[in-house]
Write an enzyme that holds these catalytic residues in place. Structure first.
Site, PDB file in Angstrom:
ATOM      1  N   GLY A 104       6.854  -6.328  -0.661  1.00  0.00           N
ATOM      2  CA  GLY A 104       6.204  -6.357   0.644  1.00  0.00           C
ATOM      3  C   GLY A 104       7.194  -6.697   1.736  1.00  0.00           C
ATOM      4  N   SER A 105       6.681  -7.250   2.819  1.00  0.00           N
ATOM      5  CA  SER A 105       7.511  -7.529   3.988  1.00  0.00           C
ATOM      6  C   SER A 105       8.327  -8.817   3.793  1.00  0.00           C
ATOM      7  CB  SER A 105       6.604  -7.684   5.201  1.00  0.00           C
ATOM      8  OG  SER A 105       5.690  -8.741   4.955  1.00  0.00           O
ATOM      9  N   GLU A 118      13.055  -3.442  11.192  1.00  0.00           N
ATOM     10  CA  GLU A 118      12.718  -2.302  10.329  1.00  0.00           C
ATOM     11  C   GLU A 118      11.660  -1.459  11.053  1.00  0.00           C
ATOM     12  OE1 GLU A 118      10.433  -3.354   6.786  1.00  0.00           O
ATOM     13  OE2 GLU A 118      11.185  -1.602   5.723  1.00  0.00           O
ATOM     14  N   GLU A 129      10.908  -7.891  -3.745  1.00  0.00           N
ATOM     15  CA  GLU A 129      11.317  -6.549  -3.310  1.00  0.00           C
ATOM     16  C   GLU A 129      10.811  -6.399  -1.886  1.00  0.00           C
ATOM     17  OE1 GLU A 129      13.007  -4.339  -4.995  1.00  0.00           O
ATOM     18  OE2 GLU A 129      12.856  -4.926  -7.089  1.00  0.00           O
ATOM     19  N   LEU A 130      11.703  -6.580  -0.913  1.00  0.00           N
ATOM     20  CA  LEU A 130      11.231  -6.675   0.469  1.00  0.00           C
ATOM     21  C   LEU A 130      11.671  -5.470   1.309  1.00  0.00           C
ATOM     22  CD1 LEU A 130      11.891 -10.516   0.785  1.00  0.00           C
ATOM     23  CD2 LEU A 130       9.863  -9.343  -0.082  1.00  0.00           C
ATOM     24  N   TRP A 159       0.801  -1.223   0.000  1.00  0.00           N
ATOM     25  CA  TRP A 159       0.000   0.000   0.000  1.00  0.00           C
ATOM     26  C   TRP A 159       0.837   1.278   0.000  1.00  0.00           C
ATOM     27  CZ3 TRP A 159       2.084   2.367   4.055  1.00  0.00           C
ATOM     28  CH2 TRP A 159       2.672   1.542   5.017  1.00  0.00           C
ATOM     29  N   ASN A 160       2.139   1.167   0.319  1.00  0.00           N
ATOM     30  CA  ASN A 160       2.848   2.424   0.638  1.00  0.00           C
ATOM     31  C   ASN A 160       3.042   3.336  -0.577  1.00  0.00           C
ATOM     32  OD1 ASN A 160       4.802   0.689  -0.351  1.00  0.00           O
ATOM     33  ND2 ASN A 160       6.408   1.448   0.980  1.00  0.00           N
ATOM     34  N   CYS A 220      10.328   1.605   1.831  1.00  0.00           N
ATOM     35  CA  CYS A 220      11.266   0.494   2.033  1.00  0.00           C
ATOM     36  C   CYS A 220      12.695   1.004   2.121  1.00  0.00           C
ATOM     37  CB  CYS A 220      11.134  -0.512   0.898  1.00  0.00           C
ATOM     38  SG  CYS A 220      11.201   0.248  -0.720  1.00  0.00           S
ATOM     39  N   LYS A 229      -2.633  -8.757  -6.915  1.00  0.00           N
ATOM     40  CA  LYS A 229      -3.259  -8.629  -5.601  1.00  0.00           C
ATOM     41  C   LYS A 229      -2.624  -7.425  -4.909  1.00  0.00           C
ATOM     42  CE  LYS A 229      -3.644 -10.082  -0.967  1.00  0.00           C
ATOM     43  NZ  LYS A 229      -3.882  -8.650  -0.686  1.00  0.00           N
ATOM     44  N   HIS A 230      -3.431  -6.378  -4.718  1.00  0.00           N
ATOM     45  CA  HIS A 230      -2.924  -5.195  -4.015  1.00  0.00           C
ATOM     46  C   HIS A 230      -3.233  -5.352  -2.525  1.00  0.00           C
ATOM     47  CE1 HIS A 230      -1.156  -1.370  -3.839  1.00  0.00           C
ATOM     48  NE2 HIS A 230      -1.750  -0.758  -4.845  1.00  0.00           N
TER      49      HIS A 230
HETATM   50  P1  NAP Z   1       2.984  -6.956   3.656  1.00  0.00           P
HETATM   51  O1  NAP Z   1       2.168  -7.120   4.870  1.00  0.00           O
HETATM   52  O2  NAP Z   1       3.953  -7.992   3.308  1.00  0.00           O
HETATM   53  O3  NAP Z   1       1.948  -6.703   2.466  1.00  0.00           O
HETATM   54  C1  NAP Z   1       2.369  -6.527   1.135  1.00  0.00           C
HETATM   55  C2  NAP Z   1       1.419  -7.256   0.205  1.00  0.00           C
HETATM   56  O4  NAP Z   1       1.578  -8.661   0.416  1.00  0.00           O
HETATM   57  C3  NAP Z   1      -0.051  -6.968   0.485  1.00  0.00           C
HETATM   58  O5  NAP Z   1      -0.745  -6.989  -0.738  1.00  0.00           O
HETATM   59  C4  NAP Z   1      -0.468  -8.127   1.361  1.00  0.00           C
HETATM   60  O6  NAP Z   1      -1.842  -8.370   1.324  1.00  0.00           O
HETATM   61  C5  NAP Z   1       0.298  -9.238   0.712  1.00  0.00           C
HETATM   62  N1  NAP Z   1       0.574 -10.403   1.545  1.00  0.00           N
HETATM   63  C6  NAP Z   1       1.193 -10.447   2.739  1.00  0.00           C
HETATM   64  N2  NAP Z   1       1.339 -11.733   3.147  1.00  0.00           N
HETATM   65  C7  NAP Z   1       0.784 -12.503   2.177  1.00  0.00           C
HETATM   66  C8  NAP Z   1       0.596 -13.904   2.019  1.00  0.00           C
HETATM   67  N3  NAP Z   1       1.019 -14.786   2.932  1.00  0.00           N
HETATM   68  N4  NAP Z   1      -0.031 -14.340   0.896  1.00  0.00           N
HETATM   69  C9  NAP Z   1      -0.440 -13.467  -0.047  1.00  0.00           C
HETATM   70  N5  NAP Z   1      -0.298 -12.133   0.056  1.00  0.00           N
HETATM   71  C10 NAP Z   1       0.299 -11.660   1.159  1.00  0.00           C
HETATM   72  O7  NAP Z   1       3.811  -5.622   3.682  1.00  0.00           O
HETATM   73  P2  NAP Z   1       3.385  -4.246   4.316  1.00  0.00           P
HETATM   74  O8  NAP Z   1       3.832  -4.257   5.732  1.00  0.00           O
HETATM   75  O9  NAP Z   1       1.993  -3.897   4.019  1.00  0.00           O
HETATM   76  O10 NAP Z   1       4.316  -3.286   3.416  1.00  0.00           O
HETATM   77  C11 NAP Z   1       5.466  -2.776   3.857  1.00  0.00           C
HETATM   78  C12 NAP Z   1       6.666  -3.666   3.605  1.00  0.00           C
HETATM   79  O11 NAP Z   1       6.935  -3.672   2.206  1.00  0.00           O
HETATM   80  C13 NAP Z   1       7.881  -3.102   4.280  1.00  0.00           C
HETATM   81  O12 NAP Z   1       8.676  -4.125   4.807  1.00  0.00           O
HETATM   82  C14 NAP Z   1       8.590  -2.404   3.129  1.00  0.00           C
HETATM   83  O13 NAP Z   1       9.964  -2.204   3.367  1.00  0.00           O
HETATM   84  C15 NAP Z   1       8.303  -3.320   1.989  1.00  0.00           C
HETATM   85  N6  NAP Z   1       8.454  -2.624   0.683  1.00  0.00           N
HETATM   86  C16 NAP Z   1       9.515  -2.981  -0.125  1.00  0.00           C
HETATM   87  C17 NAP Z   1       9.728  -2.311  -1.327  1.00  0.00           C
HETATM   88  C18 NAP Z   1      10.886  -2.671  -2.235  1.00  0.00           C
HETATM   89  O14 NAP Z   1      10.866  -2.296  -3.397  1.00  0.00           O
HETATM   90  N7  NAP Z   1      11.894  -3.391  -1.769  1.00  0.00           N
HETATM   91  C19 NAP Z   1       8.849  -1.292  -1.706  1.00  0.00           C
HETATM   92  C20 NAP Z   1       7.799  -0.952  -0.871  1.00  0.00           C
HETATM   93  C21 NAP Z   1       7.605  -1.641   0.339  1.00  0.00           C
HETATM   94  P3  NAP Z   1      -2.815  -7.914   2.512  1.00  0.00           P
HETATM   95  O15 NAP Z   1      -2.750  -6.437   2.591  1.00  0.00           O
HETATM   96  O16 NAP Z   1      -4.143  -8.426   2.091  1.00  0.00           O
HETATM   97  O17 NAP Z   1      -2.291  -8.598   3.751  1.00  0.00           O
END
Ligand code: NAP
Length: 460
Positions: free
Chosen positions: A206-207, A359, A228-229, A130-131, A262, A154-155
């Site tokens: 994501g995470s 983080e 990309e975590l 979402w960020n 991130c 999937k967003h």
């Molecule tokens: P997140 O909880 O991992 O969510 C990211 C996406 O993954 C969401 O669409 C989420 O869906 C989905 N998701 C999570 N677990 C899943 C699973 N087991 N199965 C399927 N889908 C799953 O991350 P966040 O905390 O919202 O976002 C922030 C993280 O993203 C931070 O760690 C940040 O550093 C990282 N990030 C990295 C980059 C990069 O380019 N390296 C860029 C931006 C952000 P739901 O919302 O439905 O749970």
């Protein structure tokens, strides 16, 4: 988790959305697969017309897109406008350059002739955070559509309106049904998609936790992934840094997007001789930020994306203090409606403190003093993450030396993560693997195939 749009400035629910039934999901995947069978045969010019049109439509409707992001995840409006423009730039960039990036390349074998040629994988499953509710989508849609792939996406659960707006954008630009499909689905449905033989590649931003789960599932299916975590980027200040220029970057680096980036500056590593001066100026600059409605141009400090994100961050700060860190400023929620966190500085974070490795996804500074350049590099590298980092110095050669010593996917000298469509983005270690943007971003999900012509007799 439900798909729910909540304004983090007020806590008010804006809209809720039902998840797709399994039947609807099946129809979406079937439509994507059908679309791929024709999309893969379109020319670069035909694809570019659609992707470039999407860029034009985004630029025409900057305010409309930006306001939706501000409402749904609290990004300050000027930052939201910047994100929309940047997303349009990414789409336009790939519309212009994809053909060159994916052109066949000639090889020079000793016998005969050979070349490498590129073809798309097929239907890709992309999971996005979402960020940056548009930029993250543009980072996959631009290159992958231009490469001839189609996407099911999937967003994140908290930005359904941005997700739907981006899908509509591509349809309005003329993309055929199935080229880009937004899926409001559960994690469990996501796992089944990864298992589906029609899905040929998986991209996640994501995470780390999500990365481990999705990469493992894709691994069982032997499907290519890009990850990309998270990150905990070092912001290294050398003793000759110009603090008048460095401190504004420190504020921007930590506070852009309310600290939810991130590759934000998260660990401030400052040489001892300049540390007191830097910290005093940084603290003053942070305390001057004004919390307020992110829709108001004058606001300099917006809310976090959700109440859940705020609660988690407050807990991390409490844990850090319980494990011996010193709170120099902040540490609490701001006394006003909405999910606002005070700008916070932590020092004295020792390696046995969870804060040393975790983080902080919000306006929390981890501050460290070190005796010299070598100690700065060693501390920067003492991290599970390896996304980006920055170094501030008047001596560029010294900056380059430090940049070479830090183990990350990206380093920035006298600026922080100034991302551009043409520059590859991504990390190593727990920050993931693969790259988005630039020429590298479009190579992730193509089959680069060897074709050799040679009049050779079969060995006897
Ligand atoms: P997140 O909880 O991992 O969510 C990211 C996406 O993954 C969401 O669409 C989420 O869906 C989905 N998701 C999570 N677990 C899943 C699973 N087991 N199965 C399927 N889908 C799953 O991350 P966040 O905390 O919202 O976002 C922030 C993280 O993203 C931070 O760690 C940040 O550093 C990282 N990030 C990295 C980059 C990069 O380019 N390296 C860029 C931006 C952000 P739901 O919302 O439905 O749970």
């Amino acid at each position: 988790m439900a798909y729910q749009s909540v304004n983090p400035n007020t806590g008010k629910v804006l809209k809720s959305f039902e998840k797709l039934t399994d039947e609807q999901l099946e129809k979406s995947i079937a439509a994507a697969e059908t679309c791929f069978q024709t999309w893969k045969h379109t020319t670069y010019a035909q694809r570019a017309e659609i992707v470039d049109k999407a860029a034009t439509l985004m630029r025409k409707n900057v305010d409309e897109f930006a306001k939706l992001a501000t409402l749904e995840m609290g990004k300050r409006i000027d930052e939201a406008r910047g994100e929309v423009r940047f997303s349009a730039d990414i789409l336009a960039y790939y519309a212009e350059h994809a053909k060159t990036f994916l052109a066949p390349t000639k090889l020079n074998p000793k016998v005969g002739e050979a070349h490498m040629e590129n073809s798309p994988f097929g239907v890709l499953f992309c999971v996005e955070p979402w960020n940056f509710p548009y930029y993250q989508l543009a980072r996959v849609a631009g290159p992958q559509l231009m490469a001839g792939n189609v996407l099911v996406v999937k967003h994140a659960g908290c930005v359904p309106q941005c997700a739907i707006a981006f899908e509509k954008l591509l349809l309005d630009a003329g993309a055929p049904k199935g080229a880009y499909t937004n899926l409001l689905i559960s994690h469990e449905q996501s796992e089944r998609i990864i298992d589906d033989p029609r899905i040929k590649g998986v991209a996640l931003t994501g995470s780390v936790e999500a990365g481990r789960s999705i990469a493992a599932r894709a691994g069982q299916n032997l499907k290519k992934t890009s990850m990309e975590l998270g990150g905990s980027d070092a912001f290294i200040v050398l003793d000759d840094a110009d603090l008048e220029k460095t401190v504004p970057w420190a504020v921007w680096g930590r506070m852009y997007n309310a600290g939810q980036t991130c590759c934000a500056a998260k660990r401030f590593i400052v040489l001892d001789s300049i540390a007191d001066k830097f910290l005093a100026k940084f603290k003053t600059a942070l305390s001057e930020l004004k919390a307020g409605d992110p829709m108001d141009e004058k606001t300099t400090h917006g809310p976090l994306s959700t109440e859940g994100a705020l609660v988690q961050l407050l807990k991390q700060v409490d844990d850090a203090v319980a494990h011996g860190a010193t709170l120099v400023m902040g540490g609490k929620r701001i006394d006003r409606p909405g999910s606002f966190m005070e700008t916070t500085i932590l020092t004295d974070i020792k390696p046995d403190n969870p804060a040393f490795r975790d983080e902080f996804f919000g306006p929390v500074v981890s501050f460290f003093r070190v005796k010299d350049e070598a100690a700065a590099i060693a501390l920067a590298n003492d991290s599970d993450f390896g996304l980006g980092g920055s170094v501030f110095t008047k001596d560029e050669a010294r900056g380059k030396r430090v940049a070479s010593g830090v183990e990350t996917g990206m380093m920035f000298i006298n600026n922080i993560d100034w991302s551009d469509a043409e520059l590859p983005f991504g990390g190593i270690k727990d920050s993931g693997y693969g790259r988005e943007l630039g020429n590298m971003g479009i190579q992730e999900f193509v089959n680069t195939k060897l074709v050799r012509t040679a009049r050779l007799d079969a060995p006897a």
